[in-house]
Design an enzyme around this catalytic site. Structure first.
Site, mmCIF file in Angstrom:
data_model
loop_
_atom_site.group_PDB
_atom_site.id
_atom_site.type_symbol
_atom_site.label_atom_id
_atom_site.label_comp_id
_atom_site.label_asym_id
_atom_site.label_seq_id
_atom_site.Cartn_x
_atom_site.Cartn_y
_atom_site.Cartn_z
ATOM 1 N N LYS A 80 1.194 -1.217 -0.501
ATOM 2 C CA LYS A 80 -0.196 -0.217 0.322
ATOM 3 C C LYS A 80 0.930 1.205 0.156
ATOM 4 C CE LYS A 80 -4.296 -1.382 2.651
ATOM 5 N NZ LYS A 80 -5.342 -1.815 3.460
ATOM 6 N N ASP A 116 -9.776 3.234 1.848
ATOM 7 C CA ASP A 116 -9.790 2.166 3.457
ATOM 8 C C ASP A 116 -10.384 3.765 4.416
ATOM 9 O OD1 ASP A 116 -8.825 -0.143 2.968
ATOM 10 O OD2 ASP A 116 -6.729 0.615 3.535
HETATM 11 P P1 NAP Z 1 0.033 -3.046 8.972
HETATM 12 O O1 NAP Z 1 0.365 -1.701 7.931
HETATM 13 O O2 NAP Z 1 1.170 -4.110 9.158
HETATM 14 O O3 NAP Z 1 0.176 -2.134 10.240
HETATM 15 C C1 NAP Z 1 -0.437 -3.270 11.666
HETATM 16 C C2 NAP Z 1 0.173 -2.887 13.107
HETATM 17 O O4 NAP Z 1 -0.180 -3.780 14.098
HETATM 18 C C3 NAP Z 1 0.973 -2.323 13.735
HETATM 19 O O5 NAP Z 1 0.733 -0.829 14.199
HETATM 20 C C4 NAP Z 1 1.660 -2.854 14.360
HETATM 21 O O6 NAP Z 1 3.161 -2.748 15.525
HETATM 22 C C5 NAP Z 1 0.600 -3.978 15.125
HETATM 23 N N1 NAP Z 1 0.645 -5.102 15.446
HETATM 24 C C6 NAP Z 1 0.753 -6.381 14.476
HETATM 25 N N2 NAP Z 1 0.912 -7.417 15.347
HETATM 26 C C7 NAP Z 1 1.154 -6.633 16.707
HETATM 27 C C8 NAP Z 1 1.102 -7.353 17.889
HETATM 28 N N3 NAP Z 1 1.189 -8.457 17.661
HETATM 29 N N4 NAP Z 1 0.792 -6.595 19.351
HETATM 30 C C9 NAP Z 1 0.859 -5.895 19.652
HETATM 31 N N5 NAP Z 1 1.114 -4.880 18.153
HETATM 32 C C10 NAP Z 1 1.024 -5.518 17.097
HETATM 33 O O7 NAP Z 1 -1.201 -3.724 8.885
HETATM 34 P P2 NAP Z 1 -2.552 -2.297 8.050
HETATM 35 O O8 NAP Z 1 -1.975 -2.701 6.435
HETATM 36 O O9 NAP Z 1 -2.507 -1.533 8.936
HETATM 37 O O10 NAP Z 1 -4.034 -4.097 8.587
HETATM 38 C C11 NAP Z 1 -3.680 -3.927 10.403
HETATM 39 C C12 NAP Z 1 -4.972 -4.676 10.465
HETATM 40 O O11 NAP Z 1 -6.152 -4.123 9.689
HETATM 41 C C13 NAP Z 1 -5.108 -6.193 9.153
HETATM 42 O O12 NAP Z 1 -5.689 -6.913 9.792
HETATM 43 C C14 NAP Z 1 -5.907 -5.709 7.919
HETATM 44 O O13 NAP Z 1 -6.866 -7.206 7.873
HETATM 45 C C15 NAP Z 1 -6.825 -4.930 9.159
HETATM 46 N N6 NAP Z 1 -7.716 -4.340 7.868
HETATM 47 C C16 NAP Z 1 -9.030 -4.215 7.932
HETATM 48 C C17 NAP Z 1 -9.625 -3.463 6.674
HETATM 49 C C18 NAP Z 1 -11.427 -3.310 6.384
HETATM 50 O O14 NAP Z 1 -11.655 -2.862 5.727
HETATM 51 N N7 NAP Z 1 -11.770 -4.023 7.290
HETATM 52 C C19 NAP Z 1 -8.428 -2.757 5.837
HETATM 53 C C20 NAP Z 1 -7.481 -2.848 6.008
HETATM 54 C C21 NAP Z 1 -7.120 -3.232 6.812
HETATM 55 P P3 NAP Z 1 4.109 -2.027 15.442
HETATM 56 O O15 NAP Z 1 4.443 -1.167 14.649
HETATM 57 O O16 NAP Z 1 4.531 -2.627 16.550
HETATM 58 O O17 NAP Z 1 4.670 -3.129 14.443
#
Ligand code: NAP
Length: 293
Positions: A80, A116
């Site tokens: 992204k 999003d």
């Molecule tokens: P991303 O850019 O990889 O960011 C992930 C975030 O989660 C980071 O802040 C990371 O913290 C934190 N994290 C990951 N594992 C963790 C853990 N075990 N403990 C604490 N913090 C943790 O991912 P993203 O694109 O933002 O997506 C995140 C989630 O949103 C995914 O599950 C995705 O499927 C969902 N999502 C849903 C929609 C929807 O339409 N419903 C749309 C987009 C995304 P650090 O910075 O410390 O690594």
């Protein structure tokens, strides 16, 4: 007609006029975007098909879009942010967020958007008025950035909490808002709390980053995870008389915005939501290659 309805069986006719769309990411096996968008094309009677492309080769995929005339693409983890400098144009909101989840192929020019942000906004606005409210965002990744920017633009006082202090502070700086370390959340008060991390999704289904005592009666709690629909956070919040919103509403609204950008038509939201809900209740289907046939 591209789709033939016969009782419950829907058969798709693909021919020389079929328009191709897809999602690119790595991994991609979990994505319900093909289910949702193919249901939308079917409901609108469009001769179009949407496929999943599991790829790490972002540049190759963009060249392929131009060469093959693929009309639109969803972009997901981990592409992204990296996709932004590779596009011919990027709309203003996606540029400010620093991430695009949607590409429109406009006659050979690839233009990036972020749906999003709008998806989350619409899911929230269906349940609450936003202006003047406070929101604690858990996480500082791509989804948190999109949600943080759109909420600020809509008059919400945002706070960011994140595991990695550096990444959390960086987002807080971009949003000009406070940063709270994850282990210092106990005394935080907020009108709205949004989990944007994958914690609560398989294989972390029983986990939750939010201390139970900060969930107060009347608060709005949203988890953007949609598989499972009820995460541990959502269950805890419901038990403590909060208003809860699961990730399905945001997912459908961001997809509806993509559909509108690609086709210029209003999206058949009810059909899209029904298809995703059904897919979440059914076991995953295997491809012909997976089954060894
Ligand atoms: P991303 O850019 O990889 O960011 C992930 C975030 O989660 C980071 O802040 C990371 O913290 C934190 N994290 C990951 N594992 C963790 C853990 N075990 N403990 C604490 N913090 C943790 O991912 P993203 O694109 O933002 O997506 C995140 C989630 O949103 C995914 O599950 C995705 O499927 C969902 N999502 C849903 C929609 C929807 O339409 N419903 C749309 C987009 C995304 P650090 O910075 O410390 O690594």
């Amino acid at each position: 007609m591209p789709w033939c309805l016969s009782g419950e069986i829907i058969a798709m006719i693909i021919d020389q006029h079929t328009t191709l769309y897809g999602v690119m990411g790595y991994p991609i096996g979990h994505s319900l975007s093909p289910t949702m968008h193919n249901a939308a094309f079917s409901a609108k009677g469009l001769n179009a098909v949407y496929l999943a492309f599991e790829t790490r080769d972002l540049e190759g995929c963009l060249k392929g879009m131009k060469a093959l005339g693929i009309k639109g693409m969803s972009v997901t983890i981990p592409h992204k942010s990296q996709v932004i400098p590779l596009l011919d144009d990027v709309d203003d909101l996606a540029r400010r967020i620093g991430a695009a989840n949607t590409i429109v192929n406009d006659g050979g020019r690839l233009v990036g958007y972020n749906t999003d942000a709008v998806g989350a906004l619409k899911a929230l606005e269906e349940k609450m008025g936003l202006s003047g409210k406070t929101c604690l965002i858990i996480g500082a990744g791509g989804a948190a950035r999109a949600i943080g920017f759109i909420l600020k633009e809509n008059g919400v006082g945002v706070m960011v909490a994140n595991r990695s202090v550096e990444r959390g502070q960086e987002l807080a700086l971009s949003l000009d808002c406070p940063f709270i370390p994850l282990d210092e959340l106990e005394n935080t008060t907020t009108d709205l709390l949004i989990n944007t991390t994958p914690v609560g999704m398989a294989p972390q289904k029983d986990q939750c980053l939010v201390p139970e005592q900060i969930l107060k009666k009347g608060m709005v709690v949203m988890d953007i995870i949609y598989n499972p629909l009820e995460t541990r956070l959502i269950a805890m919040a419901r038990d403590r008389d909060c208003l809860t919103i699961n990730g399905l509403d945001m997912f459908i609204h961001q997809g509806a915005e993509q559909f509108r950008l690609w086709t210029g038509l209003e999206a058949p939201i009810t059909d899209m939501a029904r298809s995703v809900e059904q897919a979440l209740q059914s076991p995953p289907t295997a491809s012909i290659l997976d089954s060894g046939s």
